[in-house]
Every structure is written in C-alpha cells, then in structure tokens.
Write an enzyme that holds these catalytic residues in place. Structure first.
Site, PDB file in Angstrom:
ATOM      1  N   GLN A 165      20.172 110.775 -14.244  1.00  0.00           N
ATOM      2  CA  GLN A 165      21.919 110.622 -14.203  1.00  0.00           C
ATOM      3  C   GLN A 165      22.175 111.548 -12.983  1.00  0.00           C
ATOM      4  O   GLN A 165      22.215 112.724 -13.488  1.00  0.00           O
ATOM      5  CB  GLN A 165      22.269 110.874 -15.517  1.00  0.00           C
ATOM      6  N   GLN A 176      25.024 111.208 -11.012  1.00  0.00           N
ATOM      7  CA  GLN A 176      26.563 111.649 -10.691  1.00  0.00           C
ATOM      8  C   GLN A 176      26.930 112.551 -11.854  1.00  0.00           C
ATOM      9  O   GLN A 176      26.365 112.518 -12.899  1.00  0.00           O
ATOM     10  CB  GLN A 176      27.390 110.336 -10.827  1.00  0.00           C
ATOM     11  N   GLY A 187      28.737 105.164 -20.961  1.00  0.00           N
ATOM     12  CA  GLY A 187      28.742 103.743 -21.262  1.00  0.00           C
ATOM     13  C   GLY A 187      27.931 103.001 -20.434  1.00  0.00           C
ATOM     14  O   GLY A 187      26.931 102.128 -20.548  1.00  0.00           O
ATOM     15  N   GLY A 188      28.097 103.497 -18.809  1.00  0.00           N
ATOM     16  CA  GLY A 188      27.235 102.706 -17.740  1.00  0.00           C
ATOM     17  C   GLY A 188      27.404 103.610 -16.473  1.00  0.00           C
ATOM     18  O   GLY A 188      28.087 104.510 -16.461  1.00  0.00           O
ATOM     19  N   MET A 189      26.555 103.184 -15.881  1.00  0.00           N
ATOM     20  CA  MET A 189      26.439 104.129 -14.752  1.00  0.00           C
ATOM     21  C   MET A 189      26.039 102.969 -13.637  1.00  0.00           C
ATOM     22  O   MET A 189      24.969 102.447 -13.744  1.00  0.00           O
ATOM     23  CB  MET A 189      25.098 105.296 -14.598  1.00  0.00           C
ATOM     24  N   GLU A 190      26.680 102.890 -12.533  1.00  0.00           N
ATOM     25  CA  GLU A 190      26.583 101.852 -11.376  1.00  0.00           C
ATOM     26  C   GLU A 190      25.596 102.071 -10.570  1.00  0.00           C
ATOM     27  O   GLU A 190      25.880 101.826  -9.310  1.00  0.00           O
ATOM     28  CB  GLU A 190      28.058 101.928 -10.783  1.00  0.00           C
ATOM     29  N   HIS A 201      33.032  96.475 -15.081  1.00  0.00           N
ATOM     30  CA  HIS A 201      33.371  97.685 -14.580  1.00  0.00           C
ATOM     31  C   HIS A 201      32.246  98.140 -13.550  1.00  0.00           C
ATOM     32  O   HIS A 201      32.643  98.704 -12.181  1.00  0.00           O
ATOM     33  CB  HIS A 201      33.719  98.842 -15.686  1.00  0.00           C
ATOM     34  N   GLU A 202      31.146  98.197 -14.002  1.00  0.00           N
ATOM     35  CA  GLU A 202      29.934  98.883 -13.297  1.00  0.00           C
ATOM     36  C   GLU A 202      29.672  97.819 -12.308  1.00  0.00           C
ATOM     37  O   GLU A 202      29.454  98.344 -11.208  1.00  0.00           O
ATOM     38  CB  GLU A 202      28.714  98.927 -14.219  1.00  0.00           C
ATOM     39  N   HIS A 232      31.892  98.415  -9.209  1.00  0.00           N
ATOM     40  CA  HIS A 232      31.720  99.595  -8.479  1.00  0.00           C
ATOM     41  C   HIS A 232      30.812  99.158  -7.323  1.00  0.00           C
ATOM     42  O   HIS A 232      30.611  99.886  -6.260  1.00  0.00           O
ATOM     43  CB  HIS A 232      30.859 100.767  -9.386  1.00  0.00           C
ATOM     44  N   GLU A 239      37.023 105.546  -9.591  1.00  0.00           N
ATOM     45  CA  GLU A 239      37.221 104.930 -11.038  1.00  0.00           C
ATOM     46  C   GLU A 239      38.620 104.124 -11.218  1.00  0.00           C
ATOM     47  O   GLU A 239      38.501 103.286 -11.901  1.00  0.00           O
ATOM     48  CB  GLU A 239      37.108 105.947 -12.106  1.00  0.00           C
ATOM     49  N   ASP A 281      32.152 117.148 -13.694  1.00  0.00           N
ATOM     50  CA  ASP A 281      32.070 116.223 -14.749  1.00  0.00           C
ATOM     51  C   ASP A 281      33.383 116.591 -15.615  1.00  0.00           C
ATOM     52  O   ASP A 281      33.709 115.725 -16.475  1.00  0.00           O
ATOM     53  CB  ASP A 281      30.785 116.574 -15.448  1.00  0.00           C
ATOM     54  N   TYR A 325      40.695 107.121 -14.186  1.00  0.00           N
ATOM     55  CA  TYR A 325      40.400 105.744 -14.618  1.00  0.00           C
ATOM     56  C   TYR A 325      41.969 104.798 -14.701  1.00  0.00           C
ATOM     57  O   TYR A 325      42.208 103.966 -14.262  1.00  0.00           O
ATOM     58  CB  TYR A 325      39.669 105.659 -15.911  1.00  0.00           C
ATOM     59  N   ARG A 369      26.253 108.463 -26.303  1.00  0.00           N
ATOM     60  CA  ARG A 369      27.141 108.174 -25.483  1.00  0.00           C
ATOM     61  C   ARG A 369      28.653 109.032 -25.655  1.00  0.00           C
ATOM     62  O   ARG A 369      29.222 109.162 -26.689  1.00  0.00           O
ATOM     63  CB  ARG A 369      27.723 106.811 -25.570  1.00  0.00           C
ATOM     64  N   MET A 370      29.048 109.928 -24.806  1.00  0.00           N
ATOM     65  CA  MET A 370      29.955 111.126 -24.845  1.00  0.00           C
ATOM     66  C   MET A 370      31.164 110.467 -25.340  1.00  0.00           C
ATOM     67  O   MET A 370      31.912 110.930 -26.443  1.00  0.00           O
ATOM     68  CB  MET A 370      30.171 111.960 -23.758  1.00  0.00           C
TER      69      MET A 370
HETATM   70  N1  BES Z   1      30.627 106.206 -12.803  1.00  0.00           N
HETATM   71  C1  BES Z   1      30.891 106.155 -14.311  1.00  0.00           C
HETATM   72  C2  BES Z   1      30.247 107.220 -15.083  1.00  0.00           C
HETATM   73  C3  BES Z   1      30.225 108.676 -14.578  1.00  0.00           C
HETATM   74  C4  BES Z   1      31.324 109.319 -13.998  1.00  0.00           C
HETATM   75  C5  BES Z   1      29.045 109.711 -14.620  1.00  0.00           C
HETATM   76  C6  BES Z   1      31.425 110.425 -13.762  1.00  0.00           C
HETATM   77  C7  BES Z   1      29.108 110.704 -14.279  1.00  0.00           C
HETATM   78  C8  BES Z   1      30.349 111.183 -13.622  1.00  0.00           C
HETATM   79  C9  BES Z   1      30.824 104.781 -14.755  1.00  0.00           C
HETATM   80  O1  BES Z   1      31.207 103.855 -13.982  1.00  0.00           O
HETATM   81  C10 BES Z   1      31.881 104.670 -16.065  1.00  0.00           C
HETATM   82  O2  BES Z   1      33.023 104.919 -15.474  1.00  0.00           O
HETATM   83  N2  BES Z   1      31.441 104.532 -17.079  1.00  0.00           N
HETATM   84  C11 BES Z   1      32.276 104.633 -18.306  1.00  0.00           C
HETATM   85  C12 BES Z   1      32.523 103.120 -18.437  1.00  0.00           C
HETATM   86  C13 BES Z   1      33.754 102.395 -18.751  1.00  0.00           C
HETATM   87  C14 BES Z   1      35.016 103.078 -18.096  1.00  0.00           C
HETATM   88  C15 BES Z   1      33.742 101.186 -18.860  1.00  0.00           C
HETATM   89  C16 BES Z   1      31.815 104.982 -19.380  1.00  0.00           C
HETATM   90  O3  BES Z   1      30.647 105.556 -19.092  1.00  0.00           O
HETATM   91  O4  BES Z   1      32.470 105.351 -20.423  1.00  0.00           O
HETATM   92 ZN    ZN Z   2      33.306 103.937 -13.519  1.00  0.00          ZN
END
Ligand code: BES
Ligand code: ZN
Length: 638
Positions: A168, A170, A297-300, A324-325, A328, A347, A403, A411, A585-586
C-alpha cells in the site's frame, strides 16, 4: 569516502539548478518538464529540480520466511541540472547494500549516505553522481515492519492455506519498499521481475499476463508513467475470472465467484465513465480482492484496483466503491495532485465522478442516497476536527503525516464544491470542463492554483455573475461550509427519518415500523441519525427487531457497533469484538475504537482488544488506532 562525499554535497548545495537539459523527442506518454511553478512537496526529500525519474526497473525476491523483499531497483533519470552531483531519494527503514551510478552503457559503485530517520519522512538517501550520470542501481532489502507492506500468515487470508503479501504505497509508503523519488510530481514507467514461492501468483499495477504460468517467476511492464504512490504488488494464491472484455477479478479461490457477481457492473461503469470524461487510457481494469485486513476500502492502483472484501455484501449495495476507484483512472491516476496538500483534487474530483457514475448506472434515487450519506459524514467530521485548516480544501500538511489528511473533508467537501459548480453552470458545461481538465493535464500533476486559473478562464470569466471569486475562495479556504451549500436530500431518507422518529417515540417492534423494502443505505442512514441519548432498552429493542449485531453488511455493522460502543451496550460486545478482530478496514473500525476511547471503561476494553488484534492489522491501521487510543488517554479516558 564520507569526507569526499560531504564536499560533493556542499558543492551541490551551492549550485543553483536553473539549466534545463536539451529538448528531447516526445513519445506518446512523455511527461512534460516540471512547470516553473511546481510547488515544493513537503513530504519528499527528492531533489526533483536536478533529476527526474523516467523509468524504474525492479528486480525483487519475495521472502515470506524473513518477511523481506530483497533485490535491486534501477532508476533511469532525466538530468535537468547538468552540474548536479547528488541524487537525493526517499527511503524508510530500508537496508541499502550498495549503489552504482553511471549511464546506459555502464554502472560503477558510487558513494552514498543514508540520513538519520525522520519519524514521518524516513531517511534521505544521498547518492554521489559522477558528471553526466543519469542512471543508478541500488541493491537493498526491506524490513519486516515496512510501513507499506503487509505480510499475512495463511490463517489471516480468506482461504487460510497460503501466505499473502500486498503493498500500500499511498501516500508516502512506496519509500518503505523501494528507494525512489516519492512525490506525486514525478511520473515513471516501470518494469518488474518478481520471484515468489512457485505456488503463488504475483500481480502488479501494470500489465498482468492473464495466462501467466504459475511458476514463481513473473515479469511486468507498466507502459504509462505513474506517480510512485501507484506502484503496487500483491502475492498470494490468486485466481482470475474475467467479467467483461476489459474487466476481471483476481481473488483467492473461494472468493472469485462471489466477487465476480457482486462487481459484474464494472464493465458498464467503465463505458459510462469514458463516454462522459474521455477515453480510458490504461488498457485493462481489473479488481484484486484482498484479505479482510486491507486498511482501506479500495486503492486505485492503475489497471488493478485493490479492494477490501468487506464491500462484497451480496446485493451490490456497496459497489459505489468500485465506481470510486475506477473514477480515479481519470482523477488521480491520470491527473494527479501535485502534493498531498492538493489531495482534494484527487479525492473530491473522484467522489464527484463516483456520484455521477452511480446516477448513470443505478439512477438518481440511489445516487442521492450516496450523496446525502456523504454529506452527513462530512458534517460529523467537521464537528470533530479541531484544526481550522483541516476543515478546508487547502490544508497545510507540512510536518505532518499525509495520512492524517485523509478525512471526509477532501472527499465530501470537494464533491459538494464540484456539485455546486455543476448546479451553477449546468451539467453539460461542467462535464465538458472536467473532460477538458483531464485531457489538458493527462499524465501530469496539478495544483489547486491551476484549477482556480482554469475554472476562471473556462467558466467564471465566460459567465460573469454566475459565481463570484469570493464564493470560490470560501469553498476552498473557509473552515465553515459556505452558506449557499446545496445539501443533498433524498426522498428515501425522509421515510427513514419518519421511522426513526416513530421508534424513538416508543414504536419499537418491527411490525410497528414501516421498513419494508429499505435499501442497505437506508438502514445505514437509520443508524447514523440516532441521537446521543439512546437507552439500553432502546439498543436492545433495535438489535432484537433488526438483528444489527448479525448484519452481513459490514458498513451497517460498523455503524451499529459504533452505537454499541457509544452506549456501552454490553450484550453486543462479543459481536463488536469479533468485528474489530476480523476487519482491518480503517473506516469500519477506527470510529468504533474512537467511541470506546472516549470513556475510561471503554478505553480499557479498546486497549485489550487492540492488543489482541494488533498483529492482524496493517502497519498503517496500527498507527491510526494507536493515535486514537493515545488521544483518548490524553483527554482523560485512560
Ligand atoms: N486513494 C484512496 C485511499 C487512500 C487515500 C489511501 C489516502 C492512502 C491515502 C481510495 O481511493 C479511497 O478513497 N478509498 C476509500 C473508498 C471510498 C471513499 C469509496 C476508502 O478506502 O474508504
Ligand atoms: Zn479515492
């Protein structure tokens, strides 16, 4: 050696780096030289005014026993400053074994120093560069606790048979597994040779051979230049199943079918997105389903989005995450925030696109629900944050971990800003503006100042009296939400408000409430809107009537367990503990820990659960939870 080197260093420091290398032929994906106003990235040590990485060649062995990646990276650089004598790279907790420098014809050992470790930025690696050198090769190994890697034992995977590794990168974790210029202002293509145990498959954010022979020896090529935070690798017992001509699923064997059904609309999302925002420039779009400890949740990651399994609800209710992903691929991967202070350009834009795609594919009602939930979360977050700057779209993250800037503000405030502009200029014009933005800046980094410039040129100046500069400034910089914010509404939620009010007024049997046919998002909203003074009897009635503790929807469960923690509803503690111990998942666990950490009894329990769950969490999640527990202890709960 060290002394000669420090002489070199001070020589470098004295020389102004204004000279540019001669013009070179532009290839299809050629990256423009840095704009003269390229902002300083406070989260990188890299001297990008002197050298810019154009290509990376990785050669790594994946050692599950030692939990290390070991091998070499070769960086192909563009020399902007012919006099530069030092290349500065970002690293964190890397063991640097040797460094060679030179050019395409030959490399020779060269001097290097690794600076002391900064807790946020890691250690600058300073490499002595002979005159004309534009290539380096670094032999290195990662540490088992590398912040950008999670090594999983078989028991921590879905199928529990093989170990798993994923990266991971980012925001600034790429440097914990590759020494490089770790700033989103630098884009590079890459190749990789990855060796793994023979029964496992490696996949990357690159071209993945669909028919790869499973033999532990894999080659990748990423032809489009990408920023370092999008370099990604995963290794595990993975299978592939196509969904459409350009889309497919990688997952552990038992998860492939379910995931392919859940995400079967991905191909259609891709087509709609292209129709509105311009061509998809990355070839394939596949999804990789990770084990449940994935902290996001996801990483693009380009060509291969990484996804938490917690969005596979069985009813497509959480697929906006894929929208969402996927989005990106335009906002973020193609047009990239120049620094993490510009994160809303990634975002906020992406959330705006997400809502647009959801509306296109599932209709305006569903999109309105998603928007309203996002706005609700934003209001909660704004109430919780204490720094004014963090409530704006232009925070200053210098000196802080980027972070920490990942809150609902970039967002949802970002998306509300774009929706506001859309409402003022009309959807056709605003869509065209966005498409133009993606086309004009394809494969480049952008700043908020550039956005403002183009917004002014393309829309504000052409339609004066529509939106004033003062209104735009307020959207960007004022910690308060602008008075003319259009807060999204959903009719489906009016029904929920009525049912919640009835429940709070004493109608606490299922039959007394009109919940038939509610969508999972309506249930989420039902819980999110509960007041702060729920009684134990009401909590019990809720769980008895609706079985939230057993919800198969991880998002609804997370909202419920947050209430459980807030109201100390002990009968659901065992279920809450299971939730905290099975999910990494945080967004689904940190709010529960935060509630627990708010009271002295709660924080004891949180600390005990965390102690037992810690080894299963990703290092990034460990940091976030430790922060929440420390804040709780500081504010008197401990
Ligand atoms: N790029 C982000 C995840 C991220 C952001 C990782 C900053 C590290 C640092 C990803 O696209 C994202 O926004 N994930 C969200 C999903 C959601 C808003 C649908 C998530 O993980 O909750
Ligand atoms: Zn995102």
């Amino acid at each position: 050696m060290f002394r000669t080197f420090s002489v070199l260093m001070s020589a470098w420091l004295c020389i102004a780096c204004t000279a540019l290398s001669p013009p070179h032929r532009l290839s299809t994906f050629d990256v423009a030289p840095p704009p003269p106003h390229a902002p300083v990235d406070p989260h990188s040590y890299a001297n990008t005014q002197a050298f810019r990485t154009r290509h990376l060649a990785l050669d790594l062995r994946v050692d599950f026993e030692q939990r290390v990646l070991e091998g070499t990276v070769e960086l192909h650089l563009q020399r902007l400053d012919p006099t530069a004598q030092t290349l500065v790279l970002d690293t964190r907790d890397l063991q640097i074994r040797s460094v060679e420098a030179g050019d395409a014809s030959a490399l020779a050992p060269t001097a290097f120093v690794l600076d002391p470790r900064d807790p946020i930025l890691g250690s600058a690696l300073r490499i002595a560069m002979p005159a004309h050198a534009d290539r380096v090769r670094i032999a290195y190994a990662t540490q088992p606790q590398a912040s950008g890697l999670q090594w999983l034992d078989p028991e921590q995977t879905t199928d529990k048979r093989h170990p798993f590794l994923y990266t991971q990168s980012q925001a600034i974790h790429a440097r914990s597994w590759i020494p490089l210029q770790d700033t989103p202002q630098i884009r590079a293509t890459y190749t990789a040779h990855i060796r793994t145990p023979p029964q496992l498959l490696a996949v990357m954010s690159a071209e993945n051979a669909l028919d790869a022979v499973r033999n532990g020896d894999y080659h990748f090529h990423m032809p489009q230049p990408i920023p370092s935070y999008l370099i990604a690798l995963a290794v595990g017992d993975l299978r592939f199943k196509p969904m459409g001509p350009r889309t497919g699923i990688y997952a552990e064997p038992s998860a492939v079918e379910r995931a392919a059904r859940e995400f079967e609309d991905t191909e259609q999302m891709l087509a709609r997105c292209e129709a509105i925002f311009g061509p998809y420039r990355w070839g394939r779009y596949d999804l990789l389903i990770l084990p449940a400890s994935f902290p996001y949740g996801g990483m693009e990651n380009p060509r291969l989005t990484f996804v938490t399994p917690t969005v596979i609800a069985g009813d497509k209710s959480l697929v906006s995450l894929v929208a969402h992903e996927l989005a990106h691929s335009w906002s973020g991967n193609l047009v990239t925030n120049a620094t993490w202070n510009d994160f809303w350009l990634n975002e906020g834009f992406t959330n705006h696109l997400t809502y647009r795609i959801m509306e296109e594919i599932y209709g305006p009602d569903r999109a309105a629900q998603e928007r309203a939930l996002g706005a609700h979360e934003l209001r909660e977050t704004l109430a919780r944050l204490d720094r004014d700057g963090d409530k704006t779209l232009t925070p200053d993250l210098a000196g802080r971990d980027p972070d920490d800037g990942v809150t609902d503000v970039p967002y949802e405030r970002g998306a509300l800003f774009l929706a506001y502009l859309e409402s003022k200029f009309g959807r056709p014009r605003f869509d065209a503006f966005l498409r133009g933005w993606f086309d004009r800046h394809a494969f480049q980094s952008v700043t908020t100042a550039q956005f403002l410039e183009e917004l002014t040129r393309e829309l504000l100046d052409k339609s004066p009296d529509t939106v004033t500069p003062a209104q735009i400034q307020a959207w960007l910089h004022d910690p308060h939400m602008p008075a003319d914010t259009v807060w999204p509404q959903s009719d489906a939620f009016a029904t929920v408000d009525a049912a919640r009010a009835a429940f709070l007024a004493g109608a606490n049997e299922r039959q007394q409430l009109d919940t038939a046919g509610w969508s999972p998002r309506q249930w989420q909203y039902f819980l999110d809107g509960m007041p702060d003074d729920l009684t134990a009897a009401q909590m019990k009635a809720l769980d008895r009537a609706f079985g939230f503790s057993r919800s198969g929807n991880a998002v609804i469960a997370a909202r419920w367990f947050r209430l459980v923690a807030r109201h100390h509803y002990t009968p659901a503690y065992a279920a809450m503990e299971r939730h905290l111990k099975t999910i990494g998942r945080m967004r689904l666990i940190v709010p529960v820990y935060r509630e627990l950490a708010a009271t002295p009894q709660g924080i004891k329990l949180a600390q005990r659960i965390y102690r037992e769950a810690r080894s299963g969490y990703h290092p990034i999640a460990q940091n976030a939870i430790e922060q929440v527990l420390a804040d709780g202890a500081k504010s008197g709960s401990g």
